[in-house]
Motif scaffolding. Structure first.
Motif, PDB file in Angstrom:
ATOM      1  N   LYS A   1      43.896  34.045  44.626  1.00 18.93           N
ATOM      2  CA  LYS A   1      44.902  33.820  43.589  1.00 18.93           C
ATOM      3  C   LYS A   1      46.174  34.625  43.824  1.00 18.93           C
ATOM      4  CE  LYS A   1      41.777  31.536  41.261  1.00 18.93           C
ATOM      5  NZ  LYS A   1      41.680  30.128  41.414  1.00 18.93           N
ATOM      6  N   GLY A   2      46.198  35.449  44.857  1.00 20.60           N
ATOM      7  CA  GLY A   2      47.358  36.289  45.135  1.00 20.60           C
ATOM      8  C   GLY A   2      46.977  37.757  45.037  1.00 20.60           C
ATOM      9  N   ASP A   3      47.845  38.602  45.517  1.00 22.71           N
ATOM     10  CA  ASP A   3      47.622  40.045  45.501  1.00 22.71           C
ATOM     11  C   ASP A   3      47.744  40.567  44.072  1.00 22.71           C
ATOM     12  OD1 ASP A   3      47.495  42.747  45.916  1.00 22.71           O
ATOM     13  OD2 ASP A   3      49.354  42.885  47.074  1.00 22.71           O
ATOM     14  N   PRO A   4      46.686  41.182  43.519  1.00 21.15           N
ATOM     15  CA  PRO A   4      46.741  41.706  42.152  1.00 21.15           C
ATOM     16  C   PRO A   4      47.812  42.781  41.946  1.00 21.15           C
ATOM     17  CG  PRO A   4      44.480  41.679  42.936  1.00 21.15           C
ATOM     18  CD  PRO A   4      45.358  41.344  44.097  1.00 21.15           C
ATOM     19  N   GLU A   5      48.193  43.464  43.014  1.00 17.56           N
ATOM     20  CA  GLU A   5      49.163  44.557  42.892  1.00 17.56           C
ATOM     21  C   GLU A   5      50.608  44.105  43.120  1.00 17.56           C
ATOM     22  OE1 GLU A   5      47.922  47.292  41.637  1.00 17.56           O
ATOM     23  OE2 GLU A   5      45.954  46.364  41.827  1.00 17.56           O
ATOM     24  N   ASP A   6      50.803  42.830  43.447  1.00 12.60           N
ATOM     25  CA  ASP A   6      52.143  42.300  43.700  1.00 12.60           C
ATOM     26  C   ASP A   6      52.924  42.231  42.389  1.00 12.60           C
ATOM     27  OD1 ASP A   6      54.360  41.028  44.735  1.00 12.60           O
ATOM     28  OD2 ASP A   6      53.417  39.054  44.760  1.00 12.60           O
TER      29      ASP A   6
ATOM     30  N   LEU B   1      52.756  40.637  33.734  1.00 11.43           N
ATOM     31  CA  LEU B   1      52.310  41.137  35.040  1.00 11.43           C
ATOM     32  C   LEU B   1      50.890  41.703  34.960  1.00 11.43           C
ATOM     33  CD1 LEU B   1      55.577  42.809  36.338  1.00 11.43           C
ATOM     34  CD2 LEU B   1      54.424  40.807  37.311  1.00 11.43           C
ATOM     35  N   GLN B   2      50.570  42.362  33.866  1.00 11.48           N
ATOM     36  CA  GLN B   2      49.224  42.918  33.679  1.00 11.48           C
ATOM     37  C   GLN B   2      48.187  41.793  33.584  1.00 11.48           C
ATOM     38  OE1 GLN B   2      49.164  45.316  30.158  1.00 11.48           O
ATOM     39  NE2 GLN B   2      47.730  46.775  31.029  1.00 11.48           N
ATOM     40  N   GLU B   3      48.495  40.759  32.808  1.00 10.37           N
ATOM     41  CA  GLU B   3      47.574  39.623  32.669  1.00 10.37           C
ATOM     42  C   GLU B   3      47.415  38.881  33.998  1.00 10.37           C
ATOM     43  OE1 GLU B   3      49.208  37.327  29.481  1.00 10.37           O
ATOM     44  OE2 GLU B   3      48.455  38.705  27.955  1.00 10.37           O
ATOM     45  N   ARG B   4      48.520  38.695  34.721  1.00 11.00           N
ATOM     46  CA  ARG B   4      48.465  38.014  36.022  1.00 11.00           C
ATOM     47  C   ARG B   4      47.642  38.830  37.011  1.00 11.00           C
ATOM     48  NH1 ARG B   4      53.669  37.345  39.777  1.00 11.00           N
ATOM     49  NH2 ARG B   4      53.098  39.507  40.165  1.00 11.00           N
ATOM     50  N   SER B   5      47.832  40.140  37.006  1.00  6.83           N
ATOM     51  CA  SER B   5      47.088  41.016  37.900  1.00  6.83           C
ATOM     52  C   SER B   5      45.583  40.936  37.602  1.00  6.83           C
ATOM     53  CB  SER B   5      47.583  42.451  37.751  1.00  6.83           C
ATOM     54  OG  SER B   5      46.843  43.309  38.557  1.00  6.83           O
ATOM     55  N   GLU B   6      45.244  40.953  36.323  1.00  3.23           N
ATOM     56  CA  GLU B   6      43.832  40.860  35.928  1.00  3.23           C
ATOM     57  C   GLU B   6      43.241  39.524  36.362  1.00  3.23           C
ATOM     58  OE1 GLU B   6      40.249  42.210  34.461  1.00  3.23           O
ATOM     59  OE2 GLU B   6      42.094  43.316  34.845  1.00  3.23           O
ATOM     60  N   TYR B   7      44.003  38.441  36.214  1.00  2.00           N
ATOM     61  CA  TYR B   7      43.543  37.127  36.651  1.00  2.00           C
ATOM     62  C   TYR B   7      43.329  37.102  38.158  1.00  2.00           C
ATOM     63  CZ  TYR B   7      43.774  32.237  38.017  1.00  2.00           C
ATOM     64  OH  TYR B   7      43.517  31.013  38.572  1.00  2.00           O
ATOM     65  N   ARG B   8      44.283  37.672  38.891  1.00  3.70           N
ATOM     66  CA  ARG B   8      44.150  37.685  40.345  1.00  3.70           C
ATOM     67  C   ARG B   8      42.986  38.567  40.795  1.00  3.70           C
ATOM     68  NH1 ARG B   8      50.383  38.050  42.575  1.00  3.70           N
ATOM     69  NH2 ARG B   8      50.920  35.884  42.134  1.00  3.70           N
TER      70      ARG B   8
ATOM     71  N   THR C   1      40.137  39.197  38.970  1.00  2.00           N
ATOM     72  CA  THR C   1      38.835  38.663  38.551  1.00  2.00           C
ATOM     73  C   THR C   1      38.658  37.182  38.833  1.00  2.00           C
ATOM     74  OG1 THR C   1      39.616  38.118  36.320  1.00  2.00           O
ATOM     75  CG2 THR C   1      38.701  40.338  36.671  1.00  2.00           C
ATOM     76  N   GLY C   2      39.765  36.435  38.873  1.00  3.98           N
ATOM     77  CA  GLY C   2      39.674  34.986  39.026  1.00  3.98           C
ATOM     78  C   GLY C   2      39.356  34.275  37.718  1.00  3.98           C
TER      79      GLY C   2
ATOM     80  N   PRO D   1      40.654  33.177  33.997  1.00  4.37           N
ATOM     81  CA  PRO D   1      41.844  33.056  33.158  1.00  4.37           C
ATOM     82  C   PRO D   1      41.684  33.819  31.844  1.00  4.37           C
ATOM     83  CG  PRO D   1      41.051  30.895  33.847  1.00  4.37           C
ATOM     84  CD  PRO D   1      40.023  31.899  34.260  1.00  4.37           C
ATOM     85  N   LYS D   2      42.801  34.236  31.259  1.00  9.03           N
ATOM     86  CA  LYS D   2      42.784  35.035  30.028  1.00  9.03           C
ATOM     87  C   LYS D   2      42.011  34.337  28.913  1.00  9.03           C
ATOM     88  CE  LYS D   2      45.700  37.016  26.525  1.00  9.03           C
ATOM     89  NZ  LYS D   2      46.952  36.926  25.839  1.00  9.03           N
ATOM     90  N   LYS D   3      42.208  33.032  28.766  1.00 12.33           N
ATOM     91  CA  LYS D   3      41.546  32.323  27.671  1.00 12.33           C
ATOM     92  C   LYS D   3      40.031  32.294  27.809  1.00 12.33           C
ATOM     93  CE  LYS D   3      42.389  27.823  29.749  1.00 12.33           C
ATOM     94  NZ  LYS D   3      43.092  26.568  29.620  1.00 12.33           N
ATOM     95  N   HIS D   4      39.496  32.552  29.026  1.00 13.17           N
ATOM     96  CA  HIS D   4      38.056  32.546  29.237  1.00 13.17           C
ATOM     97  C   HIS D   4      37.452  33.943  29.275  1.00 13.17           C
ATOM     98  CE1 HIS D   4      37.866  28.238  29.974  1.00 13.17           C
ATOM     99  NE2 HIS D   4      38.977  28.378  30.657  1.00 13.17           N
ATOM    100  N   ARG D   5      38.322  34.964  29.282  1.00  8.75           N
ATOM    101  CA  ARG D   5      37.826  36.332  29.278  1.00  8.75           C
ATOM    102  C   ARG D   5      37.403  36.710  27.879  1.00  8.75           C
ATOM    103  NH1 ARG D   5      42.634  39.124  31.106  1.00  8.75           N
ATOM    104  NH2 ARG D   5      43.244  37.471  32.492  1.00  8.75           N
ATOM    105  N   VAL D   6      36.241  37.321  27.756  1.00  6.27           N
ATOM    106  CA  VAL D   6      35.754  37.770  26.456  1.00  6.27           C
ATOM    107  C   VAL D   6      35.868  39.287  26.435  1.00  6.27           C
ATOM    108  CG1 VAL D   6      33.777  37.855  24.906  1.00  6.27           C
ATOM    109  CG2 VAL D   6      34.158  35.845  26.335  1.00  6.27           C
ATOM    110  N   GLU D   7      36.571  39.791  25.408  1.00  9.04           N
ATOM    111  CA  GLU D   7      36.696  41.234  25.299  1.00  9.04           C
ATOM    112  C   GLU D   7      35.422  41.813  24.714  1.00  9.04           C
ATOM    113  OE1 GLU D   7      40.212  42.752  23.562  1.00  9.04           O
ATOM    114  OE2 GLU D   7      41.448  41.138  24.376  1.00  9.04           O
TER     115      GLU D   7
END
Length: 127
Positions: free
Chosen positions: A26-31, A107-114, A116-117, A119-125
Protein backbone atom coordinates in the motif's frame (compact mmCIF):
# COMPACT_ATOMS: atom_id res chain seq x y z
CA UNK A 1 10.43 -25.84 0.12
CA UNK A 2 10.28 -22.09 -0.50
CA UNK A 3 13.38 -20.50 -1.98
CA UNK A 4 14.08 -17.16 -0.32
CA UNK A 5 16.68 -14.76 -1.66
CA UNK A 6 17.45 -11.64 0.38
CA UNK A 7 18.37 -8.49 -1.50
CA UNK A 8 19.17 -5.06 -0.07
CA UNK A 9 15.63 -4.29 1.16
CA UNK A 10 13.46 -6.87 -0.60
CA UNK A 11 12.83 -10.49 0.29
CA UNK A 12 11.89 -12.53 -2.74
CA UNK A 13 9.90 -15.72 -2.57
CA UNK A 14 7.41 -17.72 -4.57
CA UNK A 15 4.75 -14.99 -4.36
CA UNK A 16 6.98 -12.20 -5.72
CA UNK A 17 8.81 -9.69 -3.60
CA UNK A 18 8.25 -8.43 -0.08
CA UNK A 19 9.43 -5.00 0.97
CA UNK A 20 9.56 -4.42 4.75
CA UNK A 21 9.01 -0.69 4.15
CA UNK A 22 5.83 -1.52 2.22
CA UNK A 23 4.43 -4.54 4.10
CA UNK A 24 0.99 -4.70 2.45
CA UNK A 25 1.78 -3.24 -0.96
CA UNK A 26 0.00 0.00 0.00
CA UNK A 27 3.04 2.29 0.11
CA UNK A 28 5.67 3.25 2.66
CA UNK A 29 3.97 3.94 6.03
CA UNK A 30 6.61 6.55 6.87
CA UNK A 31 6.25 8.50 3.60
CA UNK A 32 4.95 12.03 4.32
CA UNK A 33 4.66 13.21 0.71
CA UNK A 34 1.17 13.97 -0.58
CA UNK A 35 -0.29 13.40 -4.02
CA UNK A 36 -2.44 16.06 -5.67
CA UNK A 37 -5.66 14.13 -5.01
CA UNK A 38 -4.78 13.85 -1.33
CA UNK A 39 -4.17 17.60 -1.03
CA UNK A 40 -7.24 18.61 -3.04
CA UNK A 41 -9.77 15.91 -2.08
CA UNK A 42 -8.81 13.72 0.87
CA UNK A 43 -7.54 16.37 3.31
CA UNK A 44 -10.46 18.75 2.58
CA UNK A 45 -12.79 15.80 3.30
CA UNK A 46 -11.15 15.35 6.72
CA UNK A 47 -11.49 19.11 7.28
CA UNK A 48 -15.17 19.09 6.32
CA UNK A 49 -15.97 16.10 8.53
CA UNK A 50 -14.09 17.46 11.56
CA UNK A 51 -15.52 20.97 11.16
CA UNK A 52 -19.07 19.64 11.00
CA UNK A 53 -18.61 17.20 13.87
CA UNK A 54 -16.57 19.25 16.34
CA UNK A 55 -16.70 22.95 15.50
CA UNK A 56 -19.98 23.67 13.70
CA UNK A 57 -22.24 21.00 15.18
CA UNK A 58 -24.69 23.58 16.56
CA UNK A 59 -25.14 25.10 13.09
CA UNK A 60 -25.40 21.65 11.47
CA UNK A 61 -28.17 20.61 13.90
CA UNK A 62 -30.05 23.90 13.38
CA UNK A 63 -29.90 23.50 9.58
CA UNK A 64 -30.91 19.83 9.71
CA UNK A 65 -33.91 20.48 11.98
CA UNK A 66 -35.01 23.43 9.81
CA UNK A 67 -34.85 21.22 6.71
CA UNK A 68 -36.81 18.42 8.40
CA UNK A 69 -39.49 20.83 9.62
CA UNK A 70 -39.96 22.64 6.31
CA UNK A 71 -39.70 19.91 3.70
CA UNK A 72 -39.68 21.25 0.16
CA UNK A 73 -39.90 24.88 1.25
CA UNK A 74 -36.55 24.53 3.05
CA UNK A 75 -34.77 26.26 0.15
CA UNK A 76 -36.47 29.52 1.05
CA UNK A 77 -37.16 29.03 4.75
CA UNK A 78 -33.72 27.82 5.91
CA UNK A 79 -31.53 30.47 4.32
CA UNK A 80 -30.51 31.94 7.66
CA UNK A 81 -29.44 28.54 9.04
CA UNK A 82 -27.68 27.66 5.79
CA UNK A 83 -25.76 30.95 5.84
CA UNK A 84 -24.73 30.42 9.47
CA UNK A 85 -23.50 26.90 8.66
CA UNK A 86 -21.64 28.06 5.55
CA UNK A 87 -19.98 30.92 7.48
CA UNK A 88 -18.88 28.60 10.27
CA UNK A 89 -17.46 26.01 7.88
CA UNK A 90 -15.71 28.66 5.77
CA UNK A 91 -14.02 30.15 8.82
CA UNK A 92 -12.60 26.73 9.72
CA UNK A 93 -11.56 25.94 6.13
CA UNK A 94 -9.50 29.14 6.08
CA UNK A 95 -7.79 28.46 9.43
CA UNK A 96 -4.19 27.41 8.68
CA UNK A 97 -3.73 25.64 12.04
CA UNK A 98 -6.88 23.60 11.40
CA UNK A 99 -5.62 22.68 7.90
CA UNK A 100 -2.32 21.48 9.34
CA UNK A 101 -4.10 19.51 12.10
CA UNK A 102 -6.30 17.77 9.51
CA UNK A 103 -3.29 17.07 7.29
CA UNK A 104 -1.51 15.37 10.22
CA UNK A 105 -4.65 13.34 11.02
CA UNK A 106 -4.88 12.23 7.39
CA UNK A 107 -1.18 11.28 7.27
CA UNK A 108 -1.55 9.31 10.51
CA UNK A 109 -4.58 7.40 9.19
CA UNK A 110 -2.84 6.73 5.85
CA UNK A 111 0.28 5.52 7.64
CA UNK A 112 -1.78 3.16 9.81
CA UNK A 113 -3.55 1.82 6.71
CA UNK A 114 -0.25 1.26 4.94
CA UNK A 115 1.21 -0.43 8.02
CA UNK A 116 -1.75 -2.78 8.65
CA UNK A 117 -3.53 -3.00 5.30
CA UNK A 118 -6.84 -2.50 7.14
CA UNK A 119 -8.99 0.51 6.13
CA UNK A 120 -10.09 2.86 8.94
CA UNK A 121 -13.75 1.90 8.61
CA UNK A 122 -12.86 -1.77 9.28
CA UNK A 123 -10.53 -1.14 12.21
CA UNK A 124 -12.12 -1.77 15.58
CA UNK A 125 -10.77 0.26 18.46
CA UNK A 126 -10.10 -1.73 21.59
CA UNK A 127 -11.77 -0.31 24.67
Amino acid sequence: MLNVVMTSMNVEGASGSFNPRNPHGKGDPEDLSLRKVEMEVMIPKVMRDRAKEFHCNKEVKAFESCCKENGISMVITCRKENSALRDCLTSWYQNENFKEECKQIYLQERSEYRRTGIPKKHRVEKV
